[in-house]
Design an enzyme around this catalytic site. Structure first.
Site, PDB file in Angstrom:
ATOM      1  N   ASP A 186      90.362  -1.163  31.182  1.00 27.21           N
ATOM      2  CA  ASP A 186      89.947   0.123  30.607  1.00 27.21           C
ATOM      3  C   ASP A 186      91.028   1.182  30.849  1.00 27.21           C
ATOM      4  OD1 ASP A 186      88.250   1.894  29.339  1.00 27.21           O
ATOM      5  OD2 ASP A 186      87.030   2.291  31.108  1.00 27.21           O
ATOM      6  N   ASN A 246      87.678 -11.172  27.045  1.00 30.49           N
ATOM      7  CA  ASN A 246      87.547 -12.618  27.250  1.00 30.49           C
ATOM      8  C   ASN A 246      88.249 -12.974  28.550  1.00 30.49           C
ATOM      9  OD1 ASN A 246      86.125 -13.416  24.896  1.00 30.49           O
ATOM     10  ND2 ASN A 246      87.987 -13.005  23.711  1.00 30.49           N
ATOM     11  N   LYS A 275      89.668 -15.618  30.635  1.00 35.19           N
ATOM     12  CA  LYS A 275      90.071 -17.000  30.337  1.00 35.19           C
ATOM     13  C   LYS A 275      90.375 -17.815  31.588  1.00 35.19           C
ATOM     14  CE  LYS A 275      91.818 -16.075  25.721  1.00 35.19           C
ATOM     15  NZ  LYS A 275      91.306 -17.270  25.031  1.00 35.19           N
ATOM     16  N   ARG A 290      89.149   9.493  14.149  1.00 33.73           N
ATOM     17  CA  ARG A 290      89.018   9.706  15.602  1.00 33.73           C
ATOM     18  C   ARG A 290      89.001   8.400  16.383  1.00 33.73           C
ATOM     19  NH1 ARG A 290      83.615  11.971  15.862  1.00 33.73           N
ATOM     20  NH2 ARG A 290      83.972  12.032  18.090  1.00 33.73           N
ATOM     21  N   LYS A 291      89.125   7.281  15.682  1.00 30.16           N
ATOM     22  CA  LYS A 291      88.996   5.978  16.346  1.00 30.16           C
ATOM     23  C   LYS A 291      90.378   5.365  16.663  1.00 30.16           C
ATOM     24  CE  LYS A 291      86.273   4.434  13.035  1.00 30.16           C
ATOM     25  NZ  LYS A 291      85.347   3.583  12.257  1.00 30.16           N
TER      26      LYS A 291
END
Ligand SMILES: CCCCCCCCCC(=O)SCCNC(=O)CCNC(=O)[C@H](O)C(C)(C)COP(=O)(O)OP(=O)(O)OC[C@H]1O[C@@H](n2cnc3c(N)ncnc32)[C@H](O)[C@@H]1OP(=O)(O)O
Length: 237
Positions: free
Chosen positions: A161, A180, A182, A203-204
């Site tokens: 994050d 994921n 792994k 805004r993304k």
């Protein structure tokens, strides 16, 4: 000095946590406030080598510092808490004052920087602005254990994050994080998180990253994230 400050704070918080009905902010918090106001603690840049860094981490750090010399890369400093214009703007525009007591806010610090040297998150992030990507060098310490001997997935998610967030600018929040896992990450090993901004759509911000061993042979995790630029017209609640 720094160690004893941190240990002092821990015991104060532990004490408060055990006491039911403790006053909201009373005299017993004053020592904590004094410790926190220690200039050294507030202004210390934690994204620099300390004795807990392994040979691998120091080696990679030196390699990236060399890349910074021509200006193509920059090392991002990291503070436990520091009032930047960005964080002040965030509080002004997006943080509902009813949500967090001002006194509590004055104690706040970055979650990943709340451990003593070497026990938790040791990391440094390098950013290449032209290529819209970052490299995070991360050594997860013994307090981040999940399955015995292995790094907790939540600790990895936290670093992912933060690594993805370091590719964004301004006031953004994570809306979606997809990981994921792994291969398990050995505790106290060093991993390299390569993150990039893939697409900007209004805004993304769409981002992705992979987490690999230092020799790049092991792919530990892959992740994508969606971050949203906050809209000052909207409340955060
Ligand atoms: C150096 C220090 C570095 C520190 C880094 C720390 C990094 C830590 C980052 C975090 O952990 S943030 C905390 C975890 N995240 C949250 O608590 C966010 C909670 N969610 C929200 O507050 C809101 O949902 C959010 C601000 C993300 C979005 O609300 P908005 O009202 O601003 O957006 P809106 O709902 O209007 O959606 C805008 C667009 O995004 C899309 N969208 C929003 N959430 C989505 C979602 N979850 N999945 C897919 N799309 C989503 C939405 O469909 C829409 O698309 P379109 O523009 O195409 O119509």
């Amino acid at each position: 000095m720094l160690r004893s400050c941190t240990a002092g704070l821990r015991s104060i918080w532990a004490l408060r946590g055990r006491r039911e009905g403790a006053p909201r902010l009373s005299m017993d918090l004053q020592p904590a406030r004094r410790l926190f106001s220690t200039e050294k603690v507030i202004h210390k840049d934690w994204a620099l080598p300390n004795p807990s860094w392994s040979k691998d981490l120091k080696l990679l750090f030196d390699q990236f510092m060399k890349k910074c010399e021509d200006g193509s890369w920059e090392r991002l400093p990291s503070y436990k808490r520091r009032s930047t214009q960005e964080s002040e703007d965030f509080k002004t525009y997006f943080l509902d004052p009813k949500l967090v007591e001002e006194e509590r806010l004055s104690q706040a610090q970055l979650f990943t920087r709340g451990f003593e040297d070497g026990l938790g998150f040791e990391y440094v992030i390098f950013k290449n602005n032209d290529e819209k990507r970052t490299v995070c060098l991360f050594q997860g310490g013994p307090y981040l254990q999940g399955v015995p001997g292995l790094l907790h997935g939540g600790a990895m998610a936290t670093m992912i994050d933060i690594a993805l967030g370091s590719c964004t600018g301004g006031a953004v929040m994570t809306a979606n994080l997809n990981i994921n896992f792994k291969r398990p990450v050995p505790l106290c090993s060093v991993v390299v998180i390569n993150s990039q901004l893939d697409k900007l759509e209004g805004r993304k911000l769409f981002l992705s990253c992979n987490v690999r061993s230092v020799d790049e042979k092991t792919l530990y995790s892959e992740a994508t994230g969606l971050f949203i630029k906050l809209d000052p017209e909207k409340s955060s609640t």
